[in-house]
Motif scaffolding. Structure first.
Motif, PDB file in Angstrom:
ATOM      1  N   PRO A 149       0.821  -1.209   0.000  1.00 57.84           N
ATOM      2  CA  PRO A 149       0.000   0.000   0.000  1.00 57.84           C
ATOM      3  C   PRO A 149       0.862   1.268   0.000  1.00 57.84           C
ATOM      4  N   GLY A 150       0.571   2.153  -0.923  1.00 62.36           N
ATOM      5  CA  GLY A 150       1.317   3.403  -1.038  1.00 62.36           C
ATOM      6  C   GLY A 150       2.554   3.293  -1.894  1.00 62.36           C
ATOM      7  N   ALA A 151       3.028   2.072  -2.161  1.00 64.95           N
ATOM      8  CA  ALA A 151       4.238   1.874  -2.961  1.00 64.95           C
ATOM      9  C   ALA A 151       3.916   1.287  -4.327  1.00 64.95           C
ATOM     10  N   GLY A 152       2.649   1.247  -4.683  1.00 68.38           N
ATOM     11  CA  GLY A 152       2.252   0.758  -5.994  1.00 68.38           C
ATOM     12  C   GLY A 152       2.360  -0.747  -6.129  1.00 68.38           C
ATOM     13  N   SER A 153       1.950  -1.235  -7.281  1.00 63.08           N
ATOM     14  CA  SER A 153       2.033  -2.659  -7.613  1.00 63.08           C
ATOM     15  C   SER A 153       3.161  -2.886  -8.598  1.00 63.08           C
ATOM     16  N   VAL A 154       3.913  -3.929  -8.362  1.00 70.41           N
ATOM     17  CA  VAL A 154       4.988  -4.317  -9.276  1.00 70.41           C
ATOM     18  C   VAL A 154       4.585  -5.649  -9.888  1.00 70.41           C
ATOM     19  N   ILE A 155       4.498  -5.691 -11.206  1.00 69.90           N
ATOM     20  CA  ILE A 155       4.236  -6.952 -11.891  1.00 69.90           C
ATOM     21  C   ILE A 155       5.570  -7.666 -12.048  1.00 69.90           C
ATOM     22  N   LEU A 156       5.680  -8.837 -11.408  1.00 66.33           N
ATOM     23  CA  LEU A 156       6.895  -9.649 -11.507  1.00 66.33           C
ATOM     24  C   LEU A 156       6.716 -10.579 -12.695  1.00 66.33           C
ATOM     25  N   ASN A 157       7.447 -10.313 -13.758  1.00 67.79           N
ATOM     26  CA  ASN A 157       7.312 -11.091 -14.990  1.00 67.79           C
ATOM     27  C   ASN A 157       7.703 -12.550 -14.749  1.00 67.79           C
ATOM     28  N   PRO A 158       7.117 -13.464 -15.531  1.00 62.86           N
ATOM     29  CA  PRO A 158       7.383 -14.899 -15.341  1.00 62.86           C
ATOM     30  C   PRO A 158       8.862 -15.240 -15.458  1.00 62.86           C
ATOM     31  N   SER A 159       9.310 -16.090 -14.534  1.00 66.19           N
ATOM     32  CA  SER A 159      10.683 -16.588 -14.540  1.00 66.19           C
ATOM     33  C   SER A 159      10.753 -17.776 -13.596  1.00 66.19           C
ATOM     34  N   ALA A 160      11.624 -18.725 -13.922  1.00 67.32           N
ATOM     35  CA  ALA A 160      11.832 -19.875 -13.038  1.00 67.32           C
ATOM     36  C   ALA A 160      12.791 -19.537 -11.902  1.00 67.32           C
ATOM     37  N   LEU A 161      13.526 -18.429 -12.000  1.00 64.32           N
ATOM     38  CA  LEU A 161      14.555 -18.107 -11.009  1.00 64.32           C
ATOM     39  C   LEU A 161      14.028 -17.932  -9.583  1.00 64.32           C
ATOM     40  N   PRO A 162      12.931 -17.192  -9.339  1.00 70.41           N
ATOM     41  CA  PRO A 162      12.467 -17.062  -7.950  1.00 70.41           C
ATOM     42  C   PRO A 162      12.080 -18.408  -7.336  1.00 70.41           C
ATOM     43  N   GLY A 163      11.401 -19.255  -8.091  1.00 71.96           N
ATOM     44  CA  GLY A 163      11.017 -20.571  -7.582  1.00 71.96           C
ATOM     45  C   GLY A 163      12.227 -21.428  -7.257  1.00 71.96           C
ATOM     46  N   GLU A 164      13.250 -21.369  -8.109  1.00 72.47           N
ATOM     47  CA  GLU A 164      14.476 -22.130  -7.858  1.00 72.47           C
ATOM     48  C   GLU A 164      15.163 -21.646  -6.583  1.00 72.47           C
ATOM     49  N   LEU A 165      15.180 -20.318  -6.371  1.00 76.73           N
ATOM     50  CA  LEU A 165      15.792 -19.781  -5.161  1.00 76.73           C
ATOM     51  C   LEU A 165      15.021 -20.224  -3.920  1.00 76.73           C
ATOM     52  N   VAL A 166      13.701 -20.175  -3.974  1.00 75.55           N
ATOM     53  CA  VAL A 166      12.879 -20.628  -2.842  1.00 75.55           C
ATOM     54  C   VAL A 166      13.180 -22.090  -2.535  1.00 75.55           C
ATOM     55  N   GLU A 167      13.236 -22.942  -3.547  1.00 83.55           N
ATOM     56  CA  GLU A 167      13.494 -24.376  -3.325  1.00 83.55           C
ATOM     57  C   GLU A 167      14.895 -24.618  -2.774  1.00 83.55           C
ATOM     58  N   ARG A 168      15.910 -23.899  -3.296  1.00 81.59           N
ATOM     59  CA  ARG A 168      17.275 -24.048  -2.766  1.00 81.59           C
ATOM     60  C   ARG A 168      17.330 -23.617  -1.305  1.00 81.59           C
ATOM     61  N   CYS A 169      16.625 -22.534  -0.988  1.00 83.87           N
ATOM     62  CA  CYS A 169      16.614 -22.027   0.379  1.00 83.87           C
ATOM     63  C   CYS A 169      15.905 -23.015   1.309  1.00 83.87           C
ATOM     64  N   ARG A 170      14.815 -23.580   0.847  1.00 80.28           N
ATOM     65  CA  ARG A 170      14.098 -24.580   1.652  1.00 80.28           C
ATOM     66  C   ARG A 170      14.969 -25.792   1.909  1.00 80.28           C
ATOM     67  N   ALA A 171      15.753 -26.196   0.917  1.00 81.85           N
ATOM     68  CA  ALA A 171      16.605 -27.379   1.048  1.00 81.85           C
ATOM     69  C   ALA A 171      17.660 -27.194   2.136  1.00 81.85           C
ATOM     70  N   LEU A 172      18.044 -25.955   2.435  1.00 84.53           N
ATOM     71  CA  LEU A 172      19.030 -25.712   3.486  1.00 84.53           C
ATOM     72  C   LEU A 172      18.496 -26.096   4.861  1.00 84.53           C
ATOM     73  N   GLY A 173      17.184 -26.107   5.018  1.00 79.17           N
ATOM     74  CA  GLY A 173      16.586 -26.447   6.300  1.00 79.17           C
ATOM     75  C   GLY A 173      16.249 -27.913   6.447  1.00 79.17           C
ATOM     76  N   GLU A 174      16.415 -28.681   5.386  1.00 82.08           N
ATOM     77  CA  GLU A 174      16.091 -30.109   5.448  1.00 82.08           C
ATOM     78  C   GLU A 174      17.267 -30.881   6.016  1.00 82.08           C
ATOM     79  N   PRO A 175      17.018 -31.908   6.819  1.00 89.38           N
ATOM     80  CA  PRO A 175      18.125 -32.708   7.352  1.00 89.38           C
ATOM     81  C   PRO A 175      18.844 -33.438   6.222  1.00 89.38           C
ATOM     82  N   LEU A 176      20.152 -33.630   6.387  1.00 87.51           N
ATOM     83  CA  LEU A 176      20.938 -34.347   5.380  1.00 87.51           C
ATOM     84  C   LEU A 176      20.474 -35.786   5.286  1.00 87.51           C
ATOM     85  N   GLY A 177      20.350 -36.300   4.095  1.00 85.05           N
ATOM     86  CA  GLY A 177      19.963 -37.696   3.893  1.00 85.05           C
ATOM     87  C   GLY A 177      18.489 -37.937   4.115  1.00 85.05           C
ATOM     88  N   GLY A 178      17.699 -36.900   4.121  1.00 81.95           N
ATOM     89  CA  GLY A 178      16.256 -37.081   4.286  1.00 81.95           C
ATOM     90  C   GLY A 178      15.871 -37.252   5.745  1.00 81.95           C
TER      91      GLY A 178
END
Length: 195
Positions: A149-178
């Motif tokens: 609110p007050g800072a406008g809307s930003v349309i984030l164009n399609p890209s696989a990069l944000p999803g890949e970063l989220v998944e890599r970041c999530r993997a850091l919290g997973e225990p090694l070896g499952g």
């Protein structure tokens, strides 16, 4: 004489009201804040904006090449659960708090975002645990609308990069070896044969 008689009902009504207290003026004074909120800004044109890696594949910047970035996401993994930080590069009022709305990829997410001081400038920043399902809004291949609110809307164009970063970041919290293996459950013993 008629005027005096006409004013008598008004005087009688006024006499019914209790007298003003000593702090009456203080209670009724409405003080305008020293500074009001800033004027809202227009939504930026993002037709030519792209996602680009910034530092060691842990941060992505979004914007038009050669111009100031509009948005950023970053994996923060210093101790504890990994977090995904997000920044809306737009002027914020000092100490302001808001909600970042992300809509896209079949999801709607509302994330806390606060004004953060960087030098003598205030901008919008927030962070959330990378494992939070609300971040699934960034894991698809469609555009996402990010609104503060007050800072406008930003349309984030399609890209696989944000999803890949989220998944890599999530993997850091997973225990090694499952997940740890569970001890096998012993088989029930057969009843003794009464022979």
């Amino acid at each position: 004489m008629r005027r005096v008689l006409a004013l008598l009902p008004l005087v009688a009504v006024a006499a019914c009201k209790p007298p003003a207290s000593d702090d009456y003026i203080e209670r009724t004074r409405i003080e305008a804040p020293a500074e009001g909120p800033s004027e809202p800004i227009d939504s930026p044109d993002t037709q030519d904006a792209i996602w680009a890696p910034a530092t060691e594949n842990t941060r992505l910047l979004y914007g038009v090449p050669g111009e100031r970035p509009l948005f950023a996401v970053e994996c923060l993994s210093e101790g504890g659960e990994p977090m995904l930080g997000y920044t809306r590069f737009a002027r914020a009022d000092a100490h302001a708090k808001a909600v970042l709305a992300l809509i896209g990829n079949g999801h709607v997410a509302r994330l806390k975002i606060d004004a953060a001081q960087v030098g003598d400038v205030w901008r919008w920043e927030g962070a959330i645990e990378a494992a939070d399902e609300r971040l699934d809004v960034l894991t698809g291949n469609r555009e996402v609308e990010a609104t503060v609110p007050g800072a406008g809307s930003v349309i984030l164009n399609p890209s696989a990069l944000p999803g890949e970063l989220v998944e890599r970041c999530r993997a850091l919290g997973e225990p090694l070896g499952g997940e740890p293996a569970m001890a096998p459950t012993p088989a029930p013993s057969a009843p003794a044969d009464p022979a």
